[in-house]
Design an enzyme around this catalytic site. Structure first.
Site, PDB file in Angstrom:
ATOM      1  CB  CYS A 115      38.051 171.699  13.010  1.00 16.16           C
ATOM      2  SG  CYS A 115      36.981 170.622  12.054  1.00 16.16           S
ATOM      3  CE  LYS A 154      49.831 159.682  15.502  1.00  9.07           C
ATOM      4  NZ  LYS A 154      49.345 159.539  16.870  1.00  9.07           N
ATOM      5  CD  GLU A 204      39.926 168.303   5.047  1.00  6.83           C
ATOM      6  OE1 GLU A 204      39.603 169.452   5.407  1.00  6.83           O
ATOM      7  OE2 GLU A 204      39.620 167.838   3.935  1.00  6.83           O
ATOM      8  CD  GLU A 212      42.388 175.461  15.756  1.00  7.31           C
ATOM      9  OE1 GLU A 212      43.540 175.028  15.620  1.00  7.31           O
ATOM     10  OE2 GLU A 212      41.383 174.897  15.269  1.00  7.31           O
TER      11      GLU A 212
HETATM   12  P1  NAP Z   1      47.705 167.675  16.038  1.00  6.98           P
HETATM   13  O1  NAP Z   1      48.495 167.867  17.261  1.00  6.98           O
HETATM   14  O2  NAP Z   1      48.132 168.361  14.801  1.00  6.98           O
HETATM   15  O3  NAP Z   1      47.651 166.101  15.818  1.00  6.98           O
HETATM   16  C1  NAP Z   1      46.920 165.498  14.771  1.00  6.98           C
HETATM   17  C2  NAP Z   1      47.489 164.129  14.508  1.00  6.98           C
HETATM   18  O4  NAP Z   1      48.800 164.274  13.989  1.00  6.98           O
HETATM   19  C3  NAP Z   1      47.624 163.291  15.775  1.00  6.98           C
HETATM   20  O5  NAP Z   1      47.390 161.948  15.480  1.00  6.98           O
HETATM   21  C4  NAP Z   1      49.081 163.525  16.139  1.00  6.98           C
HETATM   22  O6  NAP Z   1      49.601 162.534  16.975  1.00  6.98           O
HETATM   23  C5  NAP Z   1      49.703 163.511  14.768  1.00  6.98           C
HETATM   24  N1  NAP Z   1      51.032 164.106  14.680  1.00  6.98           N
HETATM   25  C6  NAP Z   1      51.675 164.913  15.563  1.00  6.98           C
HETATM   26  N2  NAP Z   1      52.907 165.227  15.098  1.00  6.98           N
HETATM   27  C7  NAP Z   1      53.046 164.622  13.908  1.00  6.98           C
HETATM   28  C8  NAP Z   1      54.075 164.584  12.931  1.00  6.98           C
HETATM   29  N3  NAP Z   1      55.241 165.216  13.108  1.00  6.98           N
HETATM   30  N4  NAP Z   1      53.877 163.885  11.799  1.00  6.98           N
HETATM   31  C9  NAP Z   1      52.702 163.248  11.587  1.00  6.98           C
HETATM   32  N5  NAP Z   1      51.683 163.231  12.476  1.00  6.98           N
HETATM   33  C10 NAP Z   1      51.849 163.916  13.626  1.00  6.98           C
HETATM   34  O7  NAP Z   1      46.183 168.069  16.254  1.00  6.98           O
HETATM   35  P2  NAP Z   1      45.289 167.720  17.505  1.00  6.98           P
HETATM   36  O8  NAP Z   1      45.705 168.580  18.640  1.00  6.98           O
HETATM   37  O9  NAP Z   1      45.223 166.254  17.670  1.00  6.98           O
HETATM   38  O10 NAP Z   1      43.856 168.187  16.973  1.00  6.98           O
HETATM   39  C11 NAP Z   1      43.387 169.486  17.045  1.00  6.98           C
HETATM   40  C12 NAP Z   1      43.589 170.213  15.739  1.00  6.98           C
HETATM   41  O11 NAP Z   1      42.969 169.499  14.692  1.00  6.98           O
HETATM   42  C13 NAP Z   1      42.952 171.583  15.737  1.00  6.98           C
HETATM   43  O12 NAP Z   1      43.817 172.486  15.127  1.00  6.98           O
HETATM   44  C14 NAP Z   1      41.704 171.403  14.889  1.00  6.98           C
HETATM   45  O13 NAP Z   1      41.228 172.563  14.256  1.00  6.98           O
HETATM   46  C15 NAP Z   1      42.193 170.408  13.902  1.00  6.98           C
HETATM   47  N6  NAP Z   1      41.078 169.700  13.270  1.00  6.98           N
HETATM   48  C16 NAP Z   1      40.807 169.981  11.965  1.00  6.98           C
HETATM   49  C17 NAP Z   1      39.730 169.361  11.354  1.00  6.98           C
HETATM   50  C18 NAP Z   1      39.389 169.646   9.912  1.00  6.98           C
HETATM   51  O14 NAP Z   1      38.614 168.881   9.350  1.00  6.98           O
HETATM   52  N7  NAP Z   1      39.919 170.700   9.300  1.00  6.98           N
HETATM   53  C19 NAP Z   1      38.952 168.440  12.066  1.00  6.98           C
HETATM   54  C20 NAP Z   1      39.270 168.186  13.396  1.00  6.98           C
HETATM   55  C21 NAP Z   1      40.351 168.820  13.990  1.00  6.98           C
HETATM   56  P3  NAP Z   1      49.604 162.764  18.573  1.00  6.98           P
HETATM   57  O15 NAP Z   1      48.240 163.158  18.979  1.00  6.98           O
HETATM   58  O16 NAP Z   1      49.985 161.456  19.100  1.00  6.98           O
HETATM   59  O17 NAP Z   1      50.603 163.840  18.813  1.00  6.98           O
END
Ligand code: NAP
Length: 482
Positions: A281, A172, A247, A385
């Site tokens: 990130c 997804k 991650e 963040e």
């Molecule tokens: P997010 O809101 O946590 O979403 C990540 C993924 O999880 C999306 O596909 C999201 O779907 C899905 N999701 C949301 N709620 C969920 C649930 N209850 N159960 C399972 N999956 C769910 O993060 P984001 O805003 O897309 O991305 C930004 C974040 O990612 C930042 O905190 C960044 O630091 C982190 N990041 C970390 C890394 C690393 O390698 N450590 C790399 C890149 C980004 P939807 O988008 O459809 O809600």
């Protein structure tokens, strides 16, 4: 553009409910196309397809799967420009960045795992008159959940090792950026990957992501996203004893020691701060500078930031495009307001009303790169963040204080140290509580190395052997020698 459908059991299909959602170009705030808005029913169908395909795919040899990965890499490479265009359209990132990083790295991920696995042998140990053979088998059906900032780059970083180790997939992407995941599904279809091996379900996190994590037949979850979502994923998956790789977020420190050659490193520091509008990130969002060079640093850094070309993502000369959405722009601006309320001074950039980006559509989610100073290193602005084009500057008086400041957030994903003395940089790096530290460089990635965070930045490591271990189960067979 044609609507984006789910890819289940080798077919492109609508969500069972028939619902759709819009995917939007954040640089213009216009709808690109409609995307399947799926739910647990679609996840169940995809998981069933993945289960059915698991036996045959898991029975293929590593050598056969290496050939598949190479075939996929070739197919993606031949469409690298399409990938870059789709990624730029969906995220608002500059086309030059989408080519250099997103498209190139997505191809590299498949090529890397194919080459890394060549000649791979499972370990063997002999002792006490017995020989131990460690056999790897696939985990089974794995769920791959990815964010919007590096959509295909991060998805392919999971798909490649998952396929390599013989797993079948229910993936997804973020609902904000489905276009390149859809393109990957089309590519896998075109190269003839057997039906059910890779399944893609689009939709919202709480409706699709949560259903993947909850499904009892999904035996492993590799999740990249925010820490708050990671906590939900862990809370659901842990009692089911699923394999879990998380991650998560970061608040990375960039440390500039007193001997750093400022003119030489300035370009690297700006890149580490504002690549992809700070939405990597690994971006350094807290810059800690030795007090003895602070004033000189500030003058040079602000001048270099003001030189960044912000504009239309599809313009070849653009260095910074929009952020991912209007909602995210609002979130980032709320942190700029918080920074001011906490006593910070805006050195450049700021709220879009006061410092608008000119020459771009007014509806676009644009922000100027923003530098805040005079904030306490423990303020909310400097420890939470933001994930946008905002950095805070802090002076330190000695290395011990710098280490303390670097380590005071709840996160521990990455960091960088800048110095004329690499030994000194190495020694400093070892004192930082993070998964990765760069010395005099940033985002320099050798894909064989472990990637992941400590503290609230994640659990587990991906990359090279670590990904191969995550996407497999090991059985040790101990045979008594005659
Ligand atoms: P997010 O809101 O946590 O979403 C990540 C993924 O999880 C999306 O596909 C999201 O779907 C899905 N999701 C949301 N709620 C969920 C649930 N209850 N159960 C399972 N999956 C769910 O993060 P984001 O805003 O897309 O991305 C930004 C974040 O990612 C930042 O905190 C960044 O630091 C982190 N990041 C970390 C890394 C690393 O390698 N450590 C790399 C890149 C980004 P939807 O988008 O459809 O809600």
């Amino acid at each position: 553009m044609e609507p984006v459908l789910n890819y289940i059991n080798g077919n492109f299909v609508r969500a069972a409910s028939g619902f759709t959602l819009d995917t939007v170009n954040p640089a213009t705030n216009t709808v690109i196309t409609q995307v399947a808005r799926s739910d647990a029913t679609d996840v169940a169908t995809a998981t069933q397809a993945a289960r059915q395909a698991a036996t045959a795919w898991g029975a293929t040899t590593m050598e056969e799967r290496i050939v598949w990965l190479e075939r996929i890499a070739d197919a993606l490479e031949s469409e690298a420009e399409t990938i870059a265009q789709l990624e730029s359209l969906d995220t608002g990132k500059p086309i030059s960045l989408a080519r250099r990083v997103d498209a190139a790295r997505s191809v590299d991920n498949f090529r890397f795992f194919a080459s890394h696995a060549k000649g791979h042998q499972d370990p063997m140990f002999s002792d006490h008159g017995a020989v131990n053979h460690v056999h790897r088998s696939p985990v089974g059906v794995v769920g791959l959940i990815t964010p919007w900032n590096l959509p295909l780059y991060l998805l392919s970083w999971k798909v490649a090792p998952a396929l390599l180790m013989g797993n079948t997939i229910v993936a997804k992407p973020s609902e904000l950026t489905p276009l390149t995941a859809n393109f990957l599904a089309k590519t896998l279809h075109k190269v003839g990957l057997p039906p059910g091996v890779f399944n893609l379900v689009h939709g919202y996190g709480p409706e699709v992501g949560q259903a993947i994590v909850e499904h009892p037949d999904v035996r492993g979850i590799s999740f990249t996203g925010g820490t708050a979502t990671g906590k939900l994923v862990a809370a659901t998956a842990a009692p089911m004893f699923k394999k879990l790789s998380l991650e998560l977020g970061g608040k990375n420190a960039t440390v500039v020691l007193d001997d750093a050659p400022l003119d030489e490193i300035m370009e690297g520091l700006v890149r580490a701060s504002f690549t992809n509008s700070g939405q990597v990130c690994l971006c350094g969002s807290r810059i800690l500078v030795d007090a003895s060079i602070y004033d000189s640093f500030v003058a040079k850094f602000v001048a270099a930031v003001e030189d960044l070309r912000i504009g239309d993502p599809l313009d070849e000369a653009t260095q910074m495009g929009s952020v991912i959405s209007q909602d995210h722009k609002t979130k980032v601006e709320s942190y700029i307001q918080l920074g001011i309320a906490e006593g910070g001074t805006v050195l450049t950039g700021g709220l879009s009303e006061e410092a608008p980006v000119t020459g771009v559509p007014a509806e676009g989610a644009y922000l100027r790169p923003t530098v805040l100073a005079e904030l306490s290193a423990s303020s909310r602005t400097a420890t939470e963040e933001i994930f946008g084009p905002v950095v805070t500057l802090h002076a330190f008086s000695n290395e011990d204080e710098a280490v303390e400041m670097a380590n005071l957030t709840a996160y521990g994903l990455a960091g960088s140290v800048w110095t004329a003395d690499t030994e000194r940089g190495h020694a400093f790096a070892k004192r930082m509580e993070t998964g990765i530290v760069w010395v005099n460089t940033w985002l320099n990635r050798d894909l064989r190395t472990p990637f992941g965070g400590v503290k609230q930045s994640g659990v587990g490591r991906e990359g090279g052997d670590w990904s191969m271990a995550f996407f497999s189960e090991m059985t040790n067979v101990c045979i008594q020698l005659p």
